[in-house]
Design a protein around this motif. Sequence first.
Motif, PDB file in Angstrom:
ATOM      1  N   ILE A   1       0.866  -1.176   0.000  1.00 23.39           N
ATOM      2  CA  ILE A   1       0.000   0.000   0.000  1.00 23.39           C
ATOM      3  C   ILE A   1       0.903   1.227   0.000  1.00 23.39           C
ATOM      4  O   ILE A   1       1.941   1.251   0.666  1.00 23.39           O
ATOM      5  CB  ILE A   1      -0.958   0.006   1.213  1.00 23.39           C
ATOM      6  N   GLU A   2       0.515   2.246  -0.783  1.00 29.37           N
ATOM      7  CA  GLU A   2       1.336   3.447  -0.919  1.00 29.37           C
ATOM      8  C   GLU A   2       0.486   4.685  -0.659  1.00 29.37           C
ATOM      9  O   GLU A   2      -0.616   4.817  -1.184  1.00 29.37           O
ATOM     10  CB  GLU A   2       1.945   3.529  -2.318  1.00 29.37           C
ATOM     11  N   PHE A   3       1.016   5.584   0.163  1.00 30.27           N
ATOM     12  CA  PHE A   3       0.386   6.863   0.456  1.00 30.27           C
ATOM     13  C   PHE A   3       1.198   7.954  -0.239  1.00 30.27           C
ATOM     14  O   PHE A   3       2.403   8.085   0.015  1.00 30.27           O
ATOM     15  CB  PHE A   3       0.370   7.137   1.961  1.00 30.27           C
ATOM     16  N   GLY A   4       0.566   8.730  -1.110  1.00 30.87           N
ATOM     17  CA  GLY A   4       1.244   9.810  -1.815  1.00 30.87           C
ATOM     18  C   GLY A   4       0.666  11.154  -1.422  1.00 30.87           C
ATOM     19  O   GLY A   4      -0.546  11.358  -1.472  1.00 30.87           O
ATOM     20  N   ASN A   5       1.549  12.076  -1.027  1.00 33.86           N
ATOM     21  CA  ASN A   5       1.099  13.345  -0.471  1.00 33.86           C
ATOM     22  C   ASN A   5       1.774  14.517  -1.161  1.00 33.86           C
ATOM     23  O   ASN A   5       3.006  14.568  -1.231  1.00 33.86           O
ATOM     24  CB  ASN A   5       1.442  13.383   1.023  1.00 33.86           C
ATOM     25  N   PRO A   6       1.033  15.485  -1.679  1.00 35.65           N
ATOM     26  CA  PRO A   6       1.665  16.659  -2.282  1.00 35.65           C
ATOM     27  C   PRO A   6       2.449  17.459  -1.238  1.00 35.65           C
ATOM     28  O   PRO A   6       1.983  17.643  -0.118  1.00 35.65           O
ATOM     29  CB  PRO A   6       0.480  17.482  -2.797  1.00 35.65           C
ATOM     30  N   GLY A   7       3.633  17.880  -1.590  1.00 33.51           N
ATOM     31  CA  GLY A   7       4.330  18.816  -0.713  1.00 33.51           C
ATOM     32  C   GLY A   7       5.697  18.412  -0.254  1.00 33.51           C
ATOM     33  O   GLY A   7       6.506  19.262   0.096  1.00 33.51           O
ATOM     34  N   GLY A   8       6.005  17.130  -0.239  1.00 32.98           N
ATOM     35  CA  GLY A   8       7.342  16.742   0.188  1.00 32.98           C
ATOM     36  C   GLY A   8       7.654  17.185   1.600  1.00 32.98           C
ATOM     37  O   GLY A   8       6.808  17.162   2.494  1.00 32.98           O
ATOM     38  N   LEU A   9       8.889  17.637   1.821  1.00 32.52           N
ATOM     39  CA  LEU A   9       9.348  18.053   3.140  1.00 32.52           C
ATOM     40  C   LEU A   9       9.480  19.568   3.206  1.00 32.52           C
ATOM     41  O   LEU A   9       9.764  20.218   2.201  1.00 32.52           O
ATOM     42  CB  LEU A   9      10.713  17.420   3.451  1.00 32.52           C
ATOM     43  N   VAL A  10       9.291  20.116   4.398  1.00 29.82           N
ATOM     44  CA  VAL A  10       9.568  21.536   4.575  1.00 29.82           C
ATOM     45  C   VAL A  10      11.070  21.746   4.415  1.00 29.82           C
ATOM     46  O   VAL A  10      11.878  20.853   4.670  1.00 29.82           O
ATOM     47  CB  VAL A  10       9.089  22.026   5.955  1.00 29.82           C
ATOM     48  N   GLU A  11      11.469  22.944   4.006  1.00 26.84           N
ATOM     49  CA  GLU A  11      12.841  23.189   3.580  1.00 26.84           C
ATOM     50  C   GLU A  11      13.861  22.915   4.679  1.00 26.84           C
ATOM     51  O   GLU A  11      14.897  22.296   4.440  1.00 26.84           O
ATOM     52  CB  GLU A  11      12.978  24.632   3.090  1.00 26.84           C
ATOM     53  N   GLU A  12      13.569  23.352   5.918  1.00 27.62           N
ATOM     54  CA  GLU A  12      14.561  23.157   6.980  1.00 27.62           C
ATOM     55  C   GLU A  12      14.783  21.687   7.290  1.00 27.62           C
ATOM     56  O   GLU A  12      15.872  21.283   7.713  1.00 27.62           O
ATOM     57  CB  GLU A  12      14.148  23.905   8.256  1.00 27.62           C
ATOM     58  N   LEU A  13      13.764  20.857   7.055  1.00 30.78           N
ATOM     59  CA  LEU A  13      13.920  19.427   7.290  1.00 30.78           C
ATOM     60  C   LEU A  13      14.628  18.761   6.119  1.00 30.78           C
ATOM     61  O   LEU A  13      15.437  17.846   6.305  1.00 30.78           O
ATOM     62  CB  LEU A  13      12.549  18.784   7.512  1.00 30.78           C
ATOM     63  N   ARG A  14      14.354  19.228   4.916  1.00 28.11           N
ATOM     64  CA  ARG A  14      15.000  18.655   3.738  1.00 28.11           C
ATOM     65  C   ARG A  14      16.522  18.759   3.836  1.00 28.11           C
ATOM     66  O   ARG A  14      17.250  17.861   3.402  1.00 28.11           O
ATOM     67  CB  ARG A  14      14.495  19.365   2.479  1.00 28.11           C
ATOM     68  N   LYS A  15      17.015  19.844   4.432  1.00 31.22           N
ATOM     69  CA  LYS A  15      18.462  20.039   4.543  1.00 31.22           C
ATOM     70  C   LYS A  15      19.114  19.015   5.465  1.00 31.22           C
ATOM     71  O   LYS A  15      20.318  18.776   5.377  1.00 31.22           O
ATOM     72  CB  LYS A  15      18.752  21.446   5.062  1.00 31.22           C
ATOM     73  N   LYS A  16      18.323  18.410   6.345  1.00 29.55           N
ATOM     74  CA  LYS A  16      18.878  17.479   7.325  1.00 29.55           C
ATOM     75  C   LYS A  16      18.796  16.021   6.876  1.00 29.55           C
ATOM     76  O   LYS A  16      19.328  15.138   7.542  1.00 29.55           O
ATOM     77  CB  LYS A  16      18.136  17.624   8.659  1.00 29.55           C
ATOM     78  N   ILE A  17      18.099  15.758   5.769  1.00 28.02           N
ATOM     79  CA  ILE A  17      17.850  14.385   5.351  1.00 28.02           C
ATOM     80  C   ILE A  17      18.782  13.987   4.216  1.00 28.02           C
ATOM     81  O   ILE A  17      19.008  14.755   3.278  1.00 28.02           O
ATOM     82  CB  ILE A  17      16.382  14.215   4.897  1.00 28.02           C
ATOM     83  N   GLU A  18      19.314  12.792   4.309  1.00 23.78           N
ATOM     84  CA  GLU A  18      20.114  12.232   3.223  1.00 23.78           C
ATOM     85  C   GLU A  18      19.256  11.237   2.446  1.00 23.78           C
ATOM     86  O   GLU A  18      18.475  10.488   3.026  1.00 23.78           O
ATOM     87  CB  GLU A  18      21.357  11.529   3.775  1.00 23.78           C
ATOM     88  N   PHE A  19      19.426  11.253   1.110  1.00 26.17           N
ATOM     89  CA  PHE A  19      18.636  10.386   0.245  1.00 26.17           C
ATOM     90  C   PHE A  19      19.566   9.474  -0.551  1.00 26.17           C
ATOM     91  O   PHE A  19      20.720   9.817  -0.823  1.00 26.17           O
ATOM     92  CB  PHE A  19      17.806  11.222  -0.739  1.00 26.17           C
ATOM     93  N   ASP A  20      19.040   8.306  -0.952  1.00 20.45           N
ATOM     94  CA  ASP A  20      19.810   7.480  -1.872  1.00 20.45           C
ATOM     95  C   ASP A  20      19.525   7.943  -3.299  1.00 20.45           C
ATOM     96  O   ASP A  20      18.807   8.927  -3.521  1.00 20.45           O
ATOM     97  CB  ASP A  20      19.500   5.991  -1.672  1.00 20.45           C
TER      98      ASP A  20
END
Length: 549
Positions: free
Chosen positions: A192-211
């Motif tokens: 099951i997949e939940f898809g949400n418009p908006g992604g992450l807020v900018e200050e949180l995006r800077k702290k997350i590493e992605f593959d």
Amino acid sequence: MIDLREMLRDEDLYATRGTADAATGAEAFTDRPAPNATFEDIDLDLALATLQAYCANLGRAAVGRDTLLPLLRELKLTALEAGVERPTNGCVLLFAKQMGERFPHALVSASIGGKKRSVFEGNLLVQRRALLSWLESADVNPTLKVKKIATHNEELAYHPRALVELLINMLVHRDYERPEPSVIRLVPGVEIEFGNPGGLVEELRKKIEFDDQGRFLRVPDGYARNRSLCDVFTGIRAMEWRGTGLPDVIKLTKASGGEAVFSINPNGDFLARMTQRPSSAGVASDDRPTGVYVLNSLPFVSMPTEVSIVVIDGQLSERTAPDLHLAGTYIVTRESELWSFTPLLPLTQALGGHVVSTRSVSRADLEADQDQRRVLSWLLRRHFERQLSGFEDVGFELEDRRGSKRAYFVGEGRGPRALRYDSTLRRNIRREVVKRRAEGERAWFENEGVGYEVKALGDLWVIRIKPFYMFTGADARTPLPSFARTARATRRMKFDRNDSVESDLTFWARFLSRGLPTINIGQEGTSELLLDGAFLTVEVHDDVDGQAS
């Protein structure tokens, strides 16, 4: 040492002044005034019921109609626009009567196997309730046989709490400025997949590493894009501020043999994908499964804190008291005491010269006395009966027998009657509530109805609803003799199954609430007497043998 929290419990100072005009640009979208919105657009009954639960859970003084607006103001659910106080976007999202043109995209589109598409509309609280029912359905979360060493257990495909965490994350953290809907896609037997418009807020995006595929290498700590939404959902205990939702999803899914992955797609949408537990895998850890049970009781979600008691003289009638209709709903005891939730001033004005003495009594004090508690129950029942009398236009009538505490449908033009209603999974369902069971001179009908009684479950008052069948004669209205009804009822009972009982409760909740989240039964005297529009549910942990504990 004196505990300051206990001293200040149930004490509050609600701001009575408006805040400064909303600044532009810097504040969250949900904190801005909704353009052209007024409080006529807001379901104030739903707001009152929700914020009463909010205050009770946080140990704050109970909110009433007179303090509702100040509390909305405090929670940043109102804002000034050019000197006019308006609901904010967050207030509209939470409590709007109709989302209409303002937020046509604020909905959730759910599909099963690319088909069986359901669209969940309405304000966020309405969506939450409907989506919880959808996620609990066997189509979405079926029971699987999970093999162990020598036997097998029956387990749900997905941990229910993990599904709820992802649902709440979807509702409160999406970017409502974006015009796309939220999407839930179920691939039966897989994920099951939940898809949400908006992604992450900018200050949180800077702290997350992605593959390289945009998946999180580390689950983020809690964040709040829409703080006013999070505040209300936290206060009604639908979520926690601690930000444990996504880590809990990983833990619960892993414990049951599945996998949870979070990512940001190329469109900037947040995706949460959860695979179901394998039906033939190794043993999934027993993480205290929880059963949700529906009781045939409509709980009161708001009640006045005071009861007006007036000693009257003489025979009270509209002839001797011309303004009696302004008194609202009331009862008169053998001691000539008139009880009502209508405040004393308008009540005594309506009673005219019949007033001997008056007093206003705390409902809590009345509840502490067994005899007075029964009188209070009588008053609540009278309110509910007046509410039921408003359904005569669709053929639903109170039984014309003293003390019966029942109501049932009558036929339409001496014939059958059918209604249509919506459930969580289906819309425009046709239900024949009066059925013809024979023809000619021996014609008789099977009429659906409910018995009702007011009960107190501890501190919680409820209206207990018990569906029944009234068997009527050829006019589809007049009850058959009691012996004939008893014989038919005995034969009819063998056809009732669990599925039909669940369907019955869904229908009666939708019918009695007229499809709304709350039922206002206060009538003229009070606007604070509200029932929940859905039956009471309780969560019960099951032990390892599947028995409730």
